[in-house]
Design a protein around this motif. Structure first.
Motif, PDB file in Angstrom:
ATOM      1  N   PHE A   1       0.843  -1.195   0.000  1.00 16.44           N
ATOM      2  CA  PHE A   1       0.000   0.000   0.000  1.00 16.44           C
ATOM      3  C   PHE A   1       0.880   1.249   0.000  1.00 16.44           C
ATOM      4  O   PHE A   1       1.831   1.361   0.763  1.00 16.44           O
ATOM      5  CB  PHE A   1      -0.896  -0.007   1.237  1.00 16.44           C
ATOM      6  CG  PHE A   1      -1.828   1.169   1.310  1.00 16.44           C
ATOM      7  CD1 PHE A   1      -3.019   1.182   0.590  1.00 16.44           C
ATOM      8  CD2 PHE A   1      -1.505   2.281   2.093  1.00 16.44           C
ATOM      9  CE1 PHE A   1      -3.879   2.275   0.661  1.00 16.44           C
ATOM     10  CE2 PHE A   1      -2.361   3.373   2.154  1.00 16.44           C
ATOM     11  CZ  PHE A   1      -3.556   3.370   1.438  1.00 16.44           C
ATOM     12  N   LEU A   2       0.534   2.179  -0.892  1.00 19.69           N
ATOM     13  CA  LEU A   2       1.284   3.438  -0.945  1.00 19.69           C
ATOM     14  C   LEU A   2       0.445   4.530  -0.304  1.00 19.69           C
ATOM     15  O   LEU A   2      -0.700   4.756  -0.720  1.00 19.69           O
ATOM     16  CB  LEU A   2       1.585   3.818  -2.400  1.00 19.69           C
ATOM     17  CG  LEU A   2       2.489   2.878  -3.185  1.00 19.69           C
ATOM     18  CD1 LEU A   2       2.496   3.277  -4.657  1.00 19.69           C
ATOM     19  CD2 LEU A   2       3.914   2.922  -2.619  1.00 19.69           C
ATOM     20  N   ASP A   3       1.019   5.204   0.655  1.00 17.50           N
ATOM     21  CA  ASP A   3       0.280   6.226   1.374  1.00 17.50           C
ATOM     22  C   ASP A   3       0.676   7.596   0.823  1.00 17.50           C
ATOM     23  O   ASP A   3       1.796   8.050   1.037  1.00 17.50           O
ATOM     24  CB  ASP A   3       0.632   6.122   2.868  1.00 17.50           C
ATOM     25  CG  ASP A   3      -0.368   6.878   3.705  1.00 17.50           C
ATOM     26  OD1 ASP A   3      -1.349   7.391   3.142  1.00 17.50           O
ATOM     27  OD2 ASP A   3      -0.151   6.952   4.927  1.00 17.50           O
ATOM     28  N   GLY A   4      -0.237   8.224   0.101  1.00 15.36           N
ATOM     29  CA  GLY A   4       0.099   9.513  -0.489  1.00 15.36           C
ATOM     30  C   GLY A   4      -1.113  10.138  -1.137  1.00 15.36           C
ATOM     31  O   GLY A   4      -2.245   9.786  -0.823  1.00 15.36           O
ATOM     32  N   ILE A   5      -0.874  11.049  -2.039  1.00 12.68           N
ATOM     33  CA  ILE A   5      -1.983  11.720  -2.733  1.00 12.68           C
ATOM     34  C   ILE A   5      -1.828  11.480  -4.242  1.00 12.68           C
ATOM     35  O   ILE A   5      -0.725  11.562  -4.774  1.00 12.68           O
ATOM     36  CB  ILE A   5      -2.072  13.218  -2.334  1.00 12.68           C
ATOM     37  CG1 ILE A   5      -3.210  13.921  -3.068  1.00 12.68           C
ATOM     38  CG2 ILE A   5      -0.779  13.951  -2.477  1.00 12.68           C
ATOM     39  CD1 ILE A   5      -3.705  15.191  -2.394  1.00 12.68           C
ATOM     40  N   GLU A   6      -2.953  11.147  -4.874  1.00 13.68           N
ATOM     41  CA  GLU A   6      -2.901  10.712  -6.280  1.00 13.68           C
ATOM     42  C   GLU A   6      -3.036  11.864  -7.260  1.00 13.68           C
ATOM     43  O   GLU A   6      -3.708  12.849  -6.984  1.00 13.68           O
ATOM     44  CB  GLU A   6      -4.056   9.756  -6.559  1.00 13.68           C
ATOM     45  CG  GLU A   6      -3.824   8.350  -6.089  1.00 13.68           C
ATOM     46  CD  GLU A   6      -4.998   7.453  -6.449  1.00 13.68           C
ATOM     47  OE1 GLU A   6      -5.803   7.189  -5.545  1.00 13.68           O
ATOM     48  OE2 GLU A   6      -5.098   7.038  -7.621  1.00 13.68           O
ATOM     49  N   LEU A   7      -2.435  11.670  -8.402  1.00 20.26           N
ATOM     50  CA  LEU A   7      -2.659  12.559  -9.540  1.00 20.26           C
ATOM     51  C   LEU A   7      -2.348  11.794 -10.819  1.00 20.26           C
ATOM     52  O   LEU A   7      -1.795  10.700 -10.771  1.00 20.26           O
ATOM     53  CB  LEU A   7      -1.795  13.818  -9.448  1.00 20.26           C
ATOM     54  CG  LEU A   7      -0.328  13.691  -9.839  1.00 20.26           C
ATOM     55  CD1 LEU A   7       0.235  15.046 -10.195  1.00 20.26           C
ATOM     56  CD2 LEU A   7       0.467  13.059  -8.738  1.00 20.26           C
TER      57      LEU A   7
END
Ligand code: AMP
Ligand code: GLY
Length: 423
Positions: free
Chosen positions: A192-198
């Protein structure tokens, strides 16, 4: 030049709208199109899985360029179909070869490609029915949440994110037992990658590439990113947190090795690459490739391209993209999607739409609409995207929301908080 655009959503209306502004265009056909595309070209009702019918249309209308909107015809091999047909060889097709389309059509293939070319992505392993027990053991080595992905196309539903280890093991078993049909014969399990998507969009001719404006879309039906996943309820471009430094990293670490990797593998690729990215503390990781433009991202990305897109397509087709010039609009563009009551579950269609002619300061991109000759009716879950420019995000959103109120149809629904996390 005559162009045939395949598809029928808001993405296709935005592409058609842009192409219709080109001096190079003689005639634009959209198959099957919608009520919006009918205003900028000629709609032709055709089944996109029927390649021989598409061939006949291309011959009959003397088409020079075919632009493929959605992924399915690409994954089904339309590019190779054109290449292997002597009568179609001279027709340019914007979209990757069948093997190139596997970057979207097979998550296992995409992950292997990313790993081989050192493109930053979540650690992963793939499993099938015969390695189910190993898959369960692998899950035990990860910390929650657990990310399980059906390898193949599953209409955007093939990714499960679960907090509980036991649930993850059960889901893995269910997926491998055909929860998503043949799409989940293989399952990718990843960190799981914890961040903000774009999302960052690229067009490539296989050698060179041009970076298009980045965007952020809002996939959940409910405000505050809650509720079921949809195709996308709105989008914003540019993305405020996508600094020059971050986008430079995306270019160096993701875009360059991707294009070089395709070339090294001998994969023919002339078309769009959609990079689904996670920004993890300022570092880009790729979550997924798509081999087409995003929807509704296209409805904010395309309005921010000032250059002639037909010229860009011509260069892409001819392998001369390095000579093309791409000019980007400075202003922000936002889009708000009006959807039908019930969407993304069972929804109603055939509702008469009103006040489309009262819209000012926004550009409408039809998604699911149909015109019966006198009126426009809803014809899908996502109905219409309202795109607006502004000197900043708030100004653009204000215009989109003003018009979201003006347009009427029974059961109209939309998210009132597009861009909420970017303020
Ligand atoms: P995909 O179909 O691969 O784009 O996955 C659907 C959604 O699941 C993405 O848009 C992300 O929000 C989420 N997702 C996928 N992979 C990961 C991951 N490794 N870590 C965190 N979220 C993920
Ligand atoms: N908006 C996400 C997609 O087009 O896949």
């Amino acid at each position: 030049m005559n162009i045939l655009l395949l598809g029928s959503g808001g993405r296709e209306h935005a592409l058609a709208w842009k192409m219709s502004q080109s001096k190079k265009l003689d005639k634009l056909y959209i198959a099957p199109g919608n009520a919006g595309t009918a205003a900028v070209g000629e709609n032709i009702d055709i089944d996109l899985s029927d390649f021989p019918a598409i061939k006949n249309l291309v011959k009959e209308k003397q088409i020079n360029i075919v632009v493929v909107g959605p992924e399915q015809p690409l994954v089904d091999g339309i590019s190779d179909f054109f290449d292997s047909d002597s009568e179609l060889k001279k027709v340019a097709l914007i979209g990757p070869s069948t093997i190139g389309a596997k970057l979207e059509g097979s998550k296992d293939f995409a992950k292997e490609f990313m790993q081989k070319y050192n493109i930053p992505t979540a650690k992963y392993q793939s499993f099938n029915k015969s390695t189910l027990q190993k898959g369960k053991k692998f899950l035990e080595t990860l910390s929650p949440p657990y990310v399980l992905k059906a390898d193949g196309l599953a209409a955007g539903k093939g990714v499960l994110i679960l907090d509980d280890l036991n649930e993850a093991k059960i889901s893995l078993e269910e997926m491998l037992n055909g929860q998503f049909g043949s799409a989940s014969q293989t399952v990718v399990i990843e960190e799981f990658l914890d961040g903000i998507e774009l999302s960052v969009f690229v067009i490539t001719d296989g050698n060179s590439y041009k970076i298009l404006p980045e965007a952020k879309d809002y996939k959940r039906i409910g405000e505050g990113d809650t509720g079921l996943n949809t195709g996308g309820m709105g989008a914003v471009s540019p993305v405020p947190f996508a600094s020059k430094d971050f986008l430079d990293k995306v270019e160096e670490r993701v875009i360059k090795p991707t294009v070089l990797g395709l070339k090294t593998e001998g994969i023919k690729y002339r078309g769009f690459i959609f990079l689904g990215l996670m920004n993890v503390k300022g570092e880009p990781f790729i979550i997924e490739y798509n081999v087409r433009m995003g929807d509704p991202e296209t409805e904010v990305v395309i309005p921010r391209i000032k250059s002639d897109i037909v010229d860009l397509f011509e260069h892409t087709a001819q392998g001369t993209l390095s000579r093309a010039i791409i000019e980007i609009e400075e202003r922000t563009c936002t889009t708000v999607m009006l959807v039908s009551k019930g969407y993304p579950e069972k929804y109603e269609k055939g509702k008469k739409m009103a006040n489309l002619d009262k819209v000012t300061e926004s550009q409408l991109f039809h998604a699911g609409t149909i015109n019966d000759g006198s009126s426009i009716y809803t014809n899908g879950g996502r109905v219409i995207a309202i795109s607006s420019y502004g000197k900043n995000m708030d100004e653009a959103l204000q215009k989109s929301y003003k018009n979201a109120e003006i347009i009427e149809f029974e059961g109209k629904n939309y998210r009132k908080d597009i861009g909420f996390d970017l303020k």
